[in-house]
Design a protein around this motif. Structure first.
Motif, PDB file in Angstrom:
ATOM      1  N   THR A 227      27.572   2.678  38.192  1.00  0.00           N
ATOM      2  CA  THR A 227      26.594   3.662  38.645  1.00  0.00           C
ATOM      3  C   THR A 227      25.762   3.141  39.811  1.00  0.00           C
ATOM      4  O   THR A 227      25.202   2.047  39.736  1.00  0.00           O
ATOM      5  CB  THR A 227      25.659   4.055  37.494  1.00  0.00           C
ATOM      6  OG1 THR A 227      26.434   4.522  36.392  1.00  0.00           O
ATOM      7  CG2 THR A 227      24.682   5.133  37.924  1.00  0.00           C
TER       8      THR A 227
ATOM      9  N   ASN B 124      28.774   6.850  41.998  1.00  0.00           N
ATOM     10  CA  ASN B 124      29.648   5.822  41.436  1.00  0.00           C
ATOM     11  C   ASN B 124      30.229   4.919  42.508  1.00  0.00           C
ATOM     12  O   ASN B 124      30.576   5.379  43.596  1.00  0.00           O
ATOM     13  CB  ASN B 124      30.809   6.474  40.667  1.00  0.00           C
ATOM     14  CG  ASN B 124      30.353   7.223  39.446  1.00  0.00           C
ATOM     15  OD1 ASN B 124      29.871   6.638  38.480  1.00  0.00           O
ATOM     16  ND2 ASN B 124      30.480   8.549  39.479  1.00  0.00           N
TER      17      ASN B 124
ATOM     18  N   PHE C 179      22.627  12.760  36.406  1.00  0.00           N
ATOM     19  CA  PHE C 179      23.917  12.073  36.305  1.00  0.00           C
ATOM     20  C   PHE C 179      24.899  12.867  35.437  1.00  0.00           C
ATOM     21  O   PHE C 179      26.091  12.975  35.751  1.00  0.00           O
ATOM     22  CB  PHE C 179      23.729  10.676  35.711  1.00  0.00           C
ATOM     23  CG  PHE C 179      23.083   9.690  36.650  1.00  0.00           C
ATOM     24  CD1 PHE C 179      23.100   9.880  38.016  1.00  0.00           C
ATOM     25  CD2 PHE C 179      22.455   8.556  36.149  1.00  0.00           C
ATOM     26  CE1 PHE C 179      22.510   8.966  38.876  1.00  0.00           C
ATOM     27  CE2 PHE C 179      21.861   7.634  36.998  1.00  0.00           C
ATOM     28  CZ  PHE C 179      21.884   7.850  38.366  1.00  0.00           C
TER      29      PHE C 179
END
Length: 663
Positions: free
Chosen positions: A405, A631, A569
């Motif tokens: 992440t 990502n 997210f």
């Protein structure tokens, strides 16, 4: 205001409660949680606390619950040290997570999380862990101080059987991650296992064989099956593992990975002379202690194993159980699996207990959550009297700490916390498959109060179905044969030099045998013959992928831009996977029309194929753009190599040229 009821917790034996079961009773003055053991009391208290959080004291409902599956745990391939590797060590996930394996705060958070999700054991899988864990009498010089990681310039691909992880270029280029003696290592793992026991989470070590990593040829130890020194070392290592760790619950093994040339009888003879005799010696010396012995049914027959290990089966304080790879490498493929049927497995084990292996080599990047799929899958497991439980995990991933992440809300977040919904679903539903969608909606509503829980539940479930819909149609059963988030496998499995599954591979690869799908070649023949089918045709699979993806995206349009970073997210993952679903929908459509064109030479089919594959490229680009917003990529995996979305985009473009240039 009325007085609040007293909350009473009690451990007492009752006919209605099994181990780990609980009962919640409610009167005007008292809410009582009763369990037959501390584990059940913990689960009952967690249930009560959740009900109070979601519904208030007045909303607490009486209930009785016993665990559906007795053992519920993760499969964790543990990267202990470059000298004692796991099957999964040659990848980014393992290299990143190696230092975290020696951090107690990791294990404390991990164990607490597993306990909350109702998991009650952790299986740690390794090729040969003993040098990092124990000092074996007579072989003391093998025990390893420090934790080392290789700094080598890693290759993309390594042996799929775990062989060659001690190559000179790997072991000659190392860094010390942690200065620690073997005695300190032992105290560390004692502490970890003791903490697990306090949360009703047992530990088991499970190995592949025969590997001698970490021994460095000392004492004459080799990986040869007829080496008597090796047998003695392994037997004493098994016993010493239990002598050293009083809270270790069990040991398990798989035969076959590095027993080349040996037949099934020779493999099981070796396993008995080492693992079985080791645990029998430990059990004899510690008669008050209970042991578990797990034998993975792999490259051997269950009946032959049971006969060979009958002394272990008969031991009063050793519980023998089998382990079977129920879903191969893709639990997200279909809610029914055929492999135990192919092996005549239930008849082979003759009523003995088994752990069903549920492999997830699919959802590494993106958050998954489809309660209906999970519940149906668990209810379809062969249960009767043979199911001891499940393990859920991966060979291509280390469920340690997140390293993918960008700008995470919580740096080094546990993967099982990042993917909390997925892990909760498999744990909670394995304990209680009657847990309703209403409860999961309410949990989502509590976790993300900023959005409508029903809408989020629906969008997440729809997007998550992209995985089984695609993999149930495009079926590479083993981890190196298919990775959906990269549309990739090992090159040999893709029938090309890149490993990318192009439009030709989408035509040639078959369907999951329990998916209810029809393959593209069978569909083309059916059309040519003017027949029909009760199966789901490739174009119907494409339509269903479009429907679940569009449904998820339509819901997301109603949400405002969230300020909660975790929700941001999560919604991004749902959107990303929905784009991936549309990519596969158009790819399957294009592959189908291209196959029809090749069969019929009708130009309209070629035009439809090109049009569908152009749309597929558009959605692949959207997928990559959305995924890379949060990502890191490329990603080096141990089973399918480097997954580089930018490079894969160029391969996706080539599908259009394949269709255009078809003559």
């Amino acid at each position: 205001m009325a007085d609040k009821p007293d909350i009473v917790l009690a451990v007492q034996k009752t006919d209605v409660l099994n181990p780990e079961g609980f009962k919640i009773e409610k009167t005007k003055t008292e809410i009582k949680v009763t369990a037959s053991d501390n584990a059940g009391l913990m689960y009952g208290t967690l249930e009560l606390a959740e009900q109070i959080k979601l519904y208030g004291l007045e909303g607490v409902k009486p209930l009785v619950r016993n665990p559906y599956l007795e053992m519920r745990g993760p499969k964790f391939n543990i990267p202990l040290d470059v000298r004692t590797p796991s099957y999964s060590d040659v990848c980014d996930a393992a290299q990143y997570n190696m230092p975290h394996m020696w951090d107690f705060s990791f294990w404390k958070d991990y164990i607490d999380t597993m306990a909350r999700y109702r998991y009650n054991y952790i299986s740690l899988w390794s090729l040969h862990p003993f040098p990092s864990l124990v000092k074996v009498p007579g072989y003391e010089d093998i025990a390893l101080d420090d934790v080392q990681r290789s700094t080598t310039n890693w290759q993309e691909y390594y042996n799929l059987l775990g062989i060659g992880f001690d190559a000179p270029e790997i072991l000659d280029n190392v860094e010390v991650l942690k200065s620690i003696t073997i005695d300190e290592k032992i105290e560390f793992w004692k502490k970890v296992m003791a903490y697990g026991k306090s949360r009703n989470v047992d530990f088991h070590f499970i190995t592949w064989n025969i590997f001698d990593y970490g021994t460095q040829g000392k004492y004459g130890i080799t990986d040869e099956i007829d080496n008597e020194i090796t047998k003695d070392y392994f037997r004493k290592s098994i016993k010493q593992l239990f002598v050293t760790y009083p809270d270790l619950a069990g040991i398990g093994l798989a035969t076959g990975e590095n027993m080349h040339g040996a037949n099934a009888e020779e493999k099981e003879n070796w396993a008995y002379d080492t693992y079985a005799l080791g645990i029998l010696e430990a059990a004899k010396e510690m008669p008050e202690r209970q042991f578990k012995f797990i034998h993975r049914q792999h490259q051997s027959g269950a009946q032959e194993i049971a006969e060979k290990f009958k002394a272990v089966v008969a031991a009063e304080n050793v519980e023998f159980m089998f382990c079977f790879k129920y879903a191969k490498a893709h639990v997200y493929s279909a809610t029914q699996q055929p492999y135990h049927e192919h092996a005549n497995y239930l008849q082979q084990i003759e009523g003995m207990k088994t752990l069903w292996g549920l492999r997830n080599d699919d959802t590494f990047y993106f958050r998954w959550g489809a309660p209906d799929f999970t519940r149906e899958f668990i209810n379809n497991l062969p249960h009767n009297d043979v199911a001891k439980g499940i393990y859920f995990g991966s060979d291509q991933w280390i469920w340690g700490r997140d390293f993918l992440t960008k700008n995470p809300e919580t740096p080094n977040q546990l993967e099982v916390q990042k993917h909390w919904y997925q892990w909760m679903l498999w744990g909670r539903l394995s304990y209680d498959p009657t847990l309703s969608n209403e409860r999961f909606r309410d949990i989502l509503g509590s976790h993300f109060p900023e959005v409508d829980a029903n809408s989020l539940f629906s969008a997440w479930q729809n997007a998550s179905m992209v995985y089984p819909l695609t993999t149930g149609f495009h079926w590479g059963s083993l981890d190196f044969q298919w990775y959906i988030e990269g549309c990739k496998s090992r090159p040999s499995q893709a029938a090309n030099e890149t490993g990318f599954h192009d439009v030709n591979r989408f035509i040639s690869l078959g369907v999951h045998p329990k998916s209810g799908n029809q393959s593209i070649p069978d569909y083309v023949k059916m059309v040519s013959d003017g027949k029909s089918t009760a199966l789901r045709t490739p174009l119907q699979v494409s339509d269903e992928l479009m429907n679940v993806s569009s449904s998820a995206l339509d819901v997301l349009k109603k949400f405002k831009e969230p300020t909660n970073k975790e929700l941001q997210f999560t919604l991004n993952d749902i959107k990303t996977v929905s784009f991936l679903g549309k990519y596969y929908a158009h790819k399957i459509e294009g592959a189908t029309y291209l196959a029809l064109f090749r069969d019929s030479n009708k130009k309209e089919y070629q035009e439809l194929a090109v049009k569908a594959l152009e749309k597929a490229l558009d959605f692949w680009k959207r997928y990559v753009h959305q995924a890379k917003q949060q990502n890191h990529n490329p990603l080096w995996t141990n089973r399918v190599g480097i997954v580089d979305w930018k490079q894969i985009t160029e391969w996706v473009k080539q599908d259009i040229e394949i269709a255009k240039n078809e003559r």
